[in-house]
Design a protein around this motif. Structure first.
Motif, PDB file in Angstrom:
ATOM      1  N   LEU A 102      -5.597  46.197 -12.848  1.00 48.13           N
ATOM      2  CA  LEU A 102      -5.135  46.483 -11.492  1.00 48.13           C
ATOM      3  C   LEU A 102      -4.771  45.200 -10.749  1.00 48.13           C
ATOM      4  O   LEU A 102      -3.791  45.162  -9.984  1.00 48.13           O
ATOM      5  CB  LEU A 102      -6.212  47.251 -10.731  1.00 48.13           C
ATOM      6  CG  LEU A 102      -6.498  48.671 -11.251  1.00 48.13           C
ATOM      7  CD1 LEU A 102      -7.684  49.283 -10.525  1.00 48.13           C
ATOM      8  CD2 LEU A 102      -5.264  49.564 -11.092  1.00 48.13           C
ATOM      9  N   ARG A 106      -0.976  44.741  -9.347  1.00 44.01           N
ATOM     10  CA  ARG A 106      -0.817  44.714  -7.889  1.00 44.01           C
ATOM     11  C   ARG A 106      -0.615  43.308  -7.326  1.00 44.01           C
ATOM     12  O   ARG A 106      -0.567  43.121  -6.116  1.00 44.01           O
ATOM     13  CB  ARG A 106      -2.034  45.371  -7.223  1.00 44.01           C
ATOM     14  CG  ARG A 106      -2.272  46.825  -7.639  1.00 44.01           C
ATOM     15  CD  ARG A 106      -1.039  47.709  -7.429  1.00 44.01           C
ATOM     16  NE  ARG A 106      -0.681  47.814  -6.031  1.00 44.01           N
ATOM     17  CZ  ARG A 106      -1.071  48.806  -5.230  1.00 44.01           C
ATOM     18  NH1 ARG A 106      -1.833  49.789  -5.703  1.00 44.01           N
ATOM     19  NH2 ARG A 106      -0.702  48.840  -3.985  1.00 44.01           N
ATOM     20  N   SER A 124       2.227  50.256  -9.443  1.00 39.61           N
ATOM     21  CA  SER A 124       1.096  51.145  -9.655  1.00 39.61           C
ATOM     22  C   SER A 124       0.823  51.335 -11.147  1.00 39.61           C
ATOM     23  O   SER A 124       1.748  51.306 -11.981  1.00 39.61           O
ATOM     24  CB  SER A 124       1.380  52.501  -9.008  1.00 39.61           C
ATOM     25  OG  SER A 124       0.358  53.436  -9.346  1.00 39.61           O
ATOM     26  N   LEU A 125      -0.433  51.570 -11.486  1.00 43.18           N
ATOM     27  CA  LEU A 125      -0.816  51.894 -12.859  1.00 43.18           C
ATOM     28  C   LEU A 125      -0.485  53.339 -13.204  1.00 43.18           C
ATOM     29  O   LEU A 125      -0.369  53.682 -14.381  1.00 43.18           O
ATOM     30  CB  LEU A 125      -2.315  51.625 -13.050  1.00 43.18           C
ATOM     31  CG  LEU A 125      -2.922  51.921 -14.424  1.00 43.18           C
ATOM     32  CD1 LEU A 125      -2.209  51.165 -15.542  1.00 43.18           C
ATOM     33  CD2 LEU A 125      -4.424  51.571 -14.419  1.00 43.18           C
ATOM     34  N   HIS A 126      -0.318  54.172 -12.201  1.00 41.55           N
ATOM     35  CA  HIS A 126      -0.066  55.595 -12.443  1.00 41.55           C
ATOM     36  C   HIS A 126       1.196  55.785 -13.286  1.00 41.55           C
ATOM     37  O   HIS A 126       2.274  55.282 -12.943  1.00 41.55           O
ATOM     38  CB  HIS A 126       0.060  56.348 -11.119  1.00 41.55           C
ATOM     39  CG  HIS A 126      -1.252  56.554 -10.436  1.00 41.55           C
ATOM     40  ND1 HIS A 126      -2.106  57.578 -10.770  1.00 41.55           N
ATOM     41  CD2 HIS A 126      -1.871  55.847  -9.454  1.00 41.55           C
ATOM     42  CE1 HIS A 126      -3.193  57.511 -10.013  1.00 41.55           C
ATOM     43  NE2 HIS A 126      -3.069  56.472  -9.213  1.00 41.55           N
ATOM     44  N   GLY A 127       1.042  56.495 -14.388  1.00 42.33           N
ATOM     45  CA  GLY A 127       2.170  56.803 -15.245  1.00 42.33           C
ATOM     46  C   GLY A 127       2.602  55.706 -16.186  1.00 42.33           C
ATOM     47  O   GLY A 127       3.530  55.895 -16.981  1.00 42.33           O
ATOM     48  N   LYS A 128       1.956  54.561 -16.131  1.00 44.43           N
ATOM     49  CA  LYS A 128       2.333  53.452 -17.002  1.00 44.43           C
ATOM     50  C   LYS A 128       1.912  53.727 -18.443  1.00 44.43           C
ATOM     51  O   LYS A 128       1.016  54.527 -18.718  1.00 44.43           O
ATOM     52  CB  LYS A 128       1.697  52.152 -16.517  1.00 44.43           C
ATOM     53  CG  LYS A 128       2.261  51.633 -15.217  1.00 44.43           C
ATOM     54  CD  LYS A 128       3.712  51.194 -15.381  1.00 44.43           C
ATOM     55  CE  LYS A 128       4.257  50.513 -14.138  1.00 44.43           C
ATOM     56  NZ  LYS A 128       4.407  51.417 -13.007  1.00 44.43           N
ATOM     57  N   SER A 147      -7.483  56.586 -18.101  1.00 45.18           N
ATOM     58  CA  SER A 147      -6.996  57.969 -18.121  1.00 45.18           C
ATOM     59  C   SER A 147      -6.938  58.584 -16.728  1.00 45.18           C
ATOM     60  O   SER A 147      -6.244  59.584 -16.520  1.00 45.18           O
ATOM     61  CB  SER A 147      -7.885  58.831 -19.026  1.00 45.18           C
ATOM     62  OG  SER A 147      -7.767  58.441 -20.374  1.00 45.18           O
ATOM     63  N   ALA A 148      -7.648  58.008 -15.774  1.00 47.86           N
ATOM     64  CA  ALA A 148      -7.569  58.500 -14.401  1.00 47.86           C
ATOM     65  C   ALA A 148      -6.216  58.173 -13.770  1.00 47.86           C
ATOM     66  O   ALA A 148      -5.840  58.770 -12.751  1.00 47.86           O
ATOM     67  CB  ALA A 148      -8.692  57.894 -13.555  1.00 47.86           C
ATOM     68  N   PHE A 149      -5.473  57.241 -14.385  1.00 47.87           N
ATOM     69  CA  PHE A 149      -4.194  56.808 -13.827  1.00 47.87           C
ATOM     70  C   PHE A 149      -2.991  57.270 -14.644  1.00 47.87           C
ATOM     71  O   PHE A 149      -1.910  57.450 -14.094  1.00 47.87           O
ATOM     72  CB  PHE A 149      -4.151  55.271 -13.741  1.00 47.87           C
ATOM     73  CG  PHE A 149      -5.197  54.684 -12.844  1.00 47.87           C
ATOM     74  CD1 PHE A 149      -4.911  54.377 -11.525  1.00 47.87           C
ATOM     75  CD2 PHE A 149      -6.477  54.413 -13.326  1.00 47.87           C
ATOM     76  CE1 PHE A 149      -5.874  53.820 -10.692  1.00 47.87           C
ATOM     77  CE2 PHE A 149      -7.445  53.853 -12.503  1.00 47.87           C
ATOM     78  CZ  PHE A 149      -7.156  53.568 -11.181  1.00 47.87           C
ATOM     79  N   THR A 150      -3.177  57.388 -15.951  1.00 43.53           N
ATOM     80  CA  THR A 150      -2.032  57.717 -16.796  1.00 43.53           C
ATOM     81  C   THR A 150      -2.487  58.427 -18.062  1.00 43.53           C
ATOM     82  O   THR A 150      -3.595  58.182 -18.553  1.00 43.53           O
ATOM     83  CB  THR A 150      -1.249  56.444 -17.178  1.00 43.53           C
ATOM     84  OG1 THR A 150      -0.133  56.801 -18.001  1.00 43.53           O
ATOM     85  CG2 THR A 150      -2.125  55.457 -17.929  1.00 43.53           C
ATOM     86  N   GLU A 151      -1.623  59.290 -18.566  1.00 44.19           N
ATOM     87  CA  GLU A 151      -1.905  59.963 -19.833  1.00 44.19           C
ATOM     88  C   GLU A 151      -1.217  59.269 -21.003  1.00 44.19           C
ATOM     89  O   GLU A 151      -1.434  59.619 -22.153  1.00 44.19           O
ATOM     90  CB  GLU A 151      -1.423  61.412 -19.769  1.00 44.19           C
ATOM     91  CG  GLU A 151       0.069  61.561 -19.546  1.00 44.19           C
ATOM     92  CD  GLU A 151       0.503  63.007 -19.417  1.00 44.19           C
ATOM     93  OE1 GLU A 151       1.718  63.264 -19.530  1.00 44.19           O
ATOM     94  OE2 GLU A 151      -0.365  63.877 -19.202  1.00 44.19           O
TER      95      GLU A 151
END
Length: 305
Positions: A102, A106, A124-128, A147-151
């Protein structure tokens, strides 16, 4: 019968209590000793002398998750049961790996160096797409947290058995392809002959210029000179290194002044964090030794971890 255990080189209080809680008796090394619990500081030569002089020692508990410093010794005494802290320290190291990921995404490393108000930045880490090398306790904890941010998580491991929670599981044969799409590469594998210089100039070149490298495993897994060049030439967005080669990283090393590098002093796990975790591992292993159940954290002597 209560197993006789020696805690070396000094009978540290928390480990003595752990042995006793597991039903063992802490005594100096003798012909009746069945197990050794090591604290940091016992060198390989001393340990080899003990194993030679006292063949009744059936179990050796090593103090850390990494066992590379005892690899040669384990190869010479494969009939003993060697256990380490592997799997026990996943929580603190995984937590720190997430913090480094992170921080890099960021731009916290850049903000920490700034001397004046700058331009907002970060992603963002989401979807990375995240590639984790290593599927032991640390690697699996990183997988759980990320896994809380991306699959989109690919795990690289020694064998192809799928890792629960990962989108893909590949062996070294599939690593190059995974690197080409990675936004973040996290190294969490044990240090072995096979993982030395795992990330060399060729593999660094596979990563996109927007990708980040995070190493919380061992410094020699990365070719330092190649990494310095990739960062300096802008071929990599950044690298967060909790371990380095050489280690400690010397004053004046180019990584200290490299704006794309974040270096921390191998602090993914601190003594205060791991002492209760190691003590719990020792307690369970002493109990298992006395009852004949399998020991936790057994080292595969042939594989070296």
């Amino acid at each position: 019968m209560e197993p006789k255990i020696a805690v070396l080189p000094e009978p540290r209080g928390d480990l003595v209590s752990a042995v006793q809680a597991g039903g063992g008796v802490v005594e100096p090394v003798s012909k009746a000793t069945r197990g050794l619990v090591l604290t940091e500081g016992l060198d390989g030569n001393t340990l080899e002398t003990l194993l030679t002089e006292y063949p009744g020692i059936a179990w050796i508990q090593l103090p850390l998750a990494g066992v590379d410093q005892y690899e040669d010794l384990m190869q010479r005494y494969p009939d003993r049961q060697w256990t380490s802290g592997k799997g026990a320290f996943g929580q603190p190291v995984g937590e720190f790996a997430l913090a480094l990921i992170l921080a890099m995404l960021r731009g916290v490393d850049a903000f920490a160096r700034a001397q004046s108000w700058g331009i907002p930045q970060g992603t963002s880490l989401h979807g990375k797409r995240v590639v984790i090398v290593g599927a032991g306790g640390v690697g699996r904890e990183i997988l759980r947290l990320v896994s809380a941010f991306t699959e989109h998580i690919t795990v690289v491991r020694a064998h192809p058995e799928p890792v629960p929670g990962a989108e893909k599981t590949v062996t070294d044969d599939g690593m190059d392809e995974a690197l080409r799409d990675a936004d973040v590469l996290v190294l969490a594998a044990p240090m072995t002959a096979e993982t030395a210089r795992l990330i060399d100039a060729r593999r660094l070149a596979l990563l996109r210029p927007e990708a980040f490298l995070v190493n919380i495993a061992r410094g020699p897994m990365v070719d330092t000179a190649a990494l310095v060049a990739a960062l300096a030439e802008g071929r990599l967005a950044g690298a967060a290194l909790d371990v380095t080669d050489p280690q400690p990283l010397p004053d004046g090393h180019p990584l200290w002044s490299e704006p794309r590098a974040l270096v921390t002093p191998h602090t993914g796990e601190t003594p205060d964090m791991i002492r209760p975790l190691l003590a719990a591992r020792v307690e369970r292993n002493v109990r298992n030794l006395g009852t004949g159940f399998p020991l936790e954290g057994q080292v595969d002597v042939r594989a070296g971890y």
